[in-house]
Design a protein around this motif. Structure first.
Motif, mmCIF file in Angstrom:
data_model
loop_
_atom_site.group_PDB
_atom_site.id
_atom_site.type_symbol
_atom_site.label_atom_id
_atom_site.label_comp_id
_atom_site.label_asym_id
_atom_site.label_seq_id
_atom_site.Cartn_x
_atom_site.Cartn_y
_atom_site.Cartn_z
ATOM 1 N N GLN A 32 76.147 32.653 50.969
ATOM 2 C CA GLN A 32 75.279 33.786 50.653
ATOM 3 C C GLN A 32 76.066 34.921 50.009
ATOM 4 N N THR A 33 77.308 35.147 50.513
ATOM 5 C CA THR A 33 78.105 36.245 49.982
ATOM 6 C C THR A 33 78.591 35.932 48.571
ATOM 7 N N LEU A 34 79.129 34.706 48.384
ATOM 8 C CA LEU A 34 79.771 34.387 47.119
ATOM 9 C C LEU A 34 78.767 33.997 46.039
ATOM 10 N N ALA A 35 77.664 33.324 46.437
ATOM 11 C CA ALA A 35 76.677 32.901 45.433
ATOM 12 C C ALA A 35 76.047 34.096 44.735
ATOM 13 N N SER A 36 75.910 35.231 45.470
ATOM 14 C CA SER A 36 75.299 36.408 44.851
ATOM 15 C C SER A 36 76.128 36.892 43.665
ATOM 16 N N TYR A 37 77.480 36.745 43.765
ATOM 17 C CA TYR A 37 78.316 37.209 42.664
ATOM 18 C C TYR A 37 78.255 36.253 41.485
ATOM 19 N N LEU A 38 77.985 34.969 41.725
ATOM 20 C CA LEU A 38 77.771 34.043 40.608
ATOM 21 C C LEU A 38 76.553 34.473 39.799
ATOM 22 N N ARG A 39 75.478 34.856 40.528
ATOM 23 C CA ARG A 39 74.267 35.298 39.831
ATOM 24 C C ARG A 39 74.488 36.641 39.151
ATOM 25 N N ARG A 40 75.211 37.555 39.826
ATOM 26 C CA ARG A 40 75.431 38.886 39.268
ATOM 27 C C ARG A 40 76.197 38.816 37.947
ATOM 28 N N ILE A 41 77.264 38.004 37.932
ATOM 29 C CA ILE A 41 78.094 37.984 36.716
ATOM 30 C C ILE A 41 77.354 37.314 35.561
ATOM 31 N N GLU A 42 76.491 36.306 35.873
ATOM 32 C CA GLU A 42 75.683 35.694 34.817
ATOM 33 C C GLU A 42 74.670 36.700 34.270
ATOM 34 N N THR A 43 74.013 37.458 35.183
ATOM 35 C CA THR A 43 73.046 38.484 34.759
ATOM 36 C C THR A 43 73.744 39.562 33.946
#
Length: 742
Positions: A55-66
């Motif tokens: 949950q913590t790390l996946a959010s940053y995958l989405r953030r950097i793509e956005t």
């Protein structure tokens, strides 16, 4: 010893044995329960750790793509290499992420040559080479795809997400987010009552030169880092601690801890650079187990005393009753013997009668077994026949549900018999019309509607389970039983992709031959006229002499006539084909020499990748060099004189020809790929036609005969040429030349 004490001792021994067995079972059960409880708690903590981490790390995958899609102003500043503007735009976004999560730390822009352009978290440090200290940055610049994973740096262990950045379709570098691991460990401690520390491979820990650890313990190739855990800080110096196994037990200050290594910390390549090590406190469970064992032992001893007391006072009456019962049983046994003799005689007679019946049943069973063996033989023969058929065969019931697929049907559809059984035919056998792309209506419904079989031509395309498409010819018909009643349907089909492709190649060759004959006749006559024109122009030039106004006009006319003569020579080459003078040669050197010649002085870069042991081919070196030069020149022009061309060559054995729809033989396969703007889909079928070009026909762009001549040369070498392209994704020409002696 009298009978009373013998009975007491015998019963007592049995009771003691049963009590001991019961005590052993109770203790074993409790220990198993304890082990299951320990395993359950370990699994729950592992699930908690994975959920928190994901949950913590996946959010940053989405953030950097956005971020890479939405913040075009920041991407534009980076593309313009304006460091001050980039810092001004990025700093508010960085600070908002820091306020939201203290674990967020690294915000880095890196150039395609692996140099740091801007560290938003450390603006003063830039232009250093990241190749050695940031392998993930180097990997993203090479692959231009997002990478993520744990990585050690100067300031500790971080989870890094690196995103490639593009501006106006060009690659401009990458962006990296770095999340510190310490706040993540704090969340894991808050989520349970266990202690958490890190096991980090020593070679990665050495990179953290700016981090000082108060306590550390070597565990094989790894180092134990307490990371703020008081328990691990105390036990790190304990020589009894062995944290290399996946599970170990340790007693500290009177409490029992179970150590387990969970949740590997993988880098961007999927390699583990460390693990979490967790200390589970199971002291309470151990104490509970000891208490249960003590209670069980005490209870067993009390029960034994009670049983022996009862036996001592009641055994006399019990023995008297037993003796009386024995006498009664003896009398009953005497009466039963007579009854048994009579019943035995009756049973013997009944057995004889049943033997006769059994003999009749055995004959009937033997006949039935023979019939079943014949049926099994017929089924096996049918199965072997279906497997041996070169076509795909599918049978269904009346509702169109799959009953059987033979081996070829499984290969063509991508569905196995086990997976497809009971599913609808429309789900497994998906058909579309090739020209229009429209799906075919349900075959079963069509046969039921029209009451007749259905035949599908080569313009029918089967979409396999993996999405691949194959041209097929198929026939579907109903199945009838002995009473001429419809009991299902059968579909027989074959893959005609290779046949269709060869027919298209033959049609293209015939069309080119027809056009070539026509073009050759015109070129021959036109060349005769040009010879007359050039002769008269030369005479007129000599007669007028230099210095006259008409002299320059005649020179211009002569130049245009010479260009027209070159064009007619191209037409004659295309028309006659110039039968190649073949010789056995190695193709690799010829390819590299032709590419180097045509790109000499150009900004276009080229790379040659030749498989080891490349087979020799029988070719006309001059004609084959012209083929490579024309294709490379086309690629260079498609990229407007800048970009990259990749040339690959490898051997293709005869067993792999079916994959490429080629006649069975050994081939050398040559791929020429560019990074140009590609070819529109509607133009692909026409690129080998004479005079067809997507560029203007003038002295700089050419006449549109190059690829037609290329096709003619390859065909005369008994080879094949194909092209694949998508707008904006470059073009790939693939040449198949027969190997020498193949």
């Amino acid at each position: 010893m009298d009978s009373r004490w013998q009975a007491i001792c015998t019963v007592g021994i049995i009771v003691v044995f049963l009590s001991a067995f019961h005590l052993y079972q109770t203790i074993t059960l409790q220990r198993n329960n304890l082990r299951e409880t320990i395993a359950l708690e370990q699994n729950l903590h592992d699930m908690l750790a994975r959920n928190i981490t994901e949950q913590t790390l996946a959010s940053y995958l989405r953030r950097i793509e956005t971020f890479s899609r939405v913040r075009t102003d920041i991407i534009a500043a980076f593309a313009g290499r304006d460091r001050e503007k980039l810092l001004a735009l990025s700093r508010p976004y960085y600070e908002s992420l820091r306020r939201e999560d203290e674990a967020f730390y690294i915000f880095l822009f890196a150039l395609p040559d692996n140099r740091a352009f801007l560290r938003v978290h450390q603006p003063g440090l830039h232009d250093d080479d990241l190749s050695a200290i940031r392998p993930i940055v180097k990997a993203v610049n090479a692959s231009r795809q997002q990478q993520s994973g744990f990585e050690a740096g100067k300031y500790g262990l971080f989870y890094r997400v690196t995103q490639p950045l593009f501006f106006d379709g060009e690659y401009i570098g990458c962006l990296e987010f770095g999340i510190s691991l310490d706040p993540l460990l704090a969340k894991l401690r808050q989520g349970s009552n266990h202690e958490v520390a890190l096991l980090v491979n020593e070679e990665h820990l050495r990179k953290a030169s700016q981090v000082k650890q108060e306590q550390e313990k070597r565990c094989g190739p790894a180092v134990l880092l307490p990371q703020g855990s008081e328990l691990f800080a105390r036990i790190a110096a304990d020589p009894r601690l062995d944290c290399t196994p996946d599970a170990a037990q340790l007693e500290v200050d009177g409490r029992v801890y179970q150590l387990s290594r969970d949740l590997p910390l993988n880098d961007y390549q999927g390699k583990a650079i460390g693990r979490l090590i967790i200390a589970h406190d199971f002291t309470g469970h151990q104490e509970k187990l000891g208490k249960i064992i003590r209670i069980s032992v005490a209870t067993t001893i009390a029960l034994l005393l009670l049983v022996f007391t009862f036996l001592y006072f009641s055994i006399g009456r019990l023995l008297t009753r037993i003796l009386n019962l024995n006498r009664s049983l003896q009398q009953v046994n005497d009466g039963l013997e007579d009854t048994v003799k009579k019943r035995t005689a009756e049973l013997e007679q009944e057995i004889n009668e049943r033997k006769l019946v059994n003999h009749e049943l055995a004959l009937e069973i033997e006949q039935r077994q023979e019939a079943e063996e014949k049926l099994a033989t017929e089924k096996e023969l049918l199965a072997v026949t279906l497997r041996s058929i070169g076509d795909g065969v599918i049978s269904t019931d009346l509702e169109g549900r799959i009953i059987l697929l033979n081996d070829n049907a499984e290969k063509l559809t991508g569905w196995s018999q086990q997976e497809a059984g009971g599913r609808s035919l429309a789900d497994i056998f998906r058909l579309i019309d090739e020209p229009s792309g429209a799906p075919h209506e349900n075959l079963v419904a069509d046969i039921v509607k029209n009451g007749a079989s259905r035949t599908l031509d080569q313009l029918t395309v089967l979409i396999a389970r993996d999405g691949s498409r194959k041209n097929i010819a198929a026939c579907a018909a109903p199945i009838y039983d002995r009473d001429n009643r419809s009991i299902g349907f059968i579909v027989v089909f074959r893959d005609v992709t290779a046949q269709k492709r060869l027919e298209e190649e033959m049609l293209k060759v015939r069309n080119l031959e027809s056009v070539g004959i026509f073009a050759g006749g015109i070129a021959h006559d036109f060349n005769n006229l040009l010879s007359t024109i050039l002769g008269n122009i030369n005479l007129a030039t000599i007669m007028i002499g230099p210095g006259q106004d008409a002299h320059e006009l005649l020179r211009t006319a002569e130049t245009a006539s010479l260009m027209a003569r070159d064009l007619t020579r191209q037409l004659l080459t295309f028309a006659r084909g110039h039968t190649p003078v073949r010789q056995t040669a190695a193709i690799a050197g010829l390819i590299e020499e032709a590419a180097a010649f045509i790109l000499s002085g150009s900004k276009v870069k080229y790379t040659c990748n030749f498989a080891p042991g490349l087979w020799p081919v029988d070719i006309d070196p001059g004609q084959m060099s012209q083929v490579i030069r024309d294709i490379v020149l086309n690629a260079s022009q498609a990229m407007d004189g800048k970009g990259a061309i990749t040339i690959d060559a490898e051997n293709i054995g005869g067993s792999a020809c079916g994959e490429y729809a080629l006649p069975a033989a050994d081939y050398v396969k040559i791929n020429i790929r560019d990074t140009g703007k590609g070819i529109e889909t509607q133009n692909l079928p026409r690129i080998f036609d004479p005079y067809f070009t997507t560029r203007e026909k003038n002295s700089e762009k050419g006449s549109g005969l190059g690829l037609a001549i290329v096709h003619s040369i390859i065909t005369q070498h008994d080879g094949f040429i194909r092209v694949a392209s998508q707008p904006g994704a470059g073009t790939t020409f693939t040449i198949f030349l027969p190997a020498a002696g193949g």
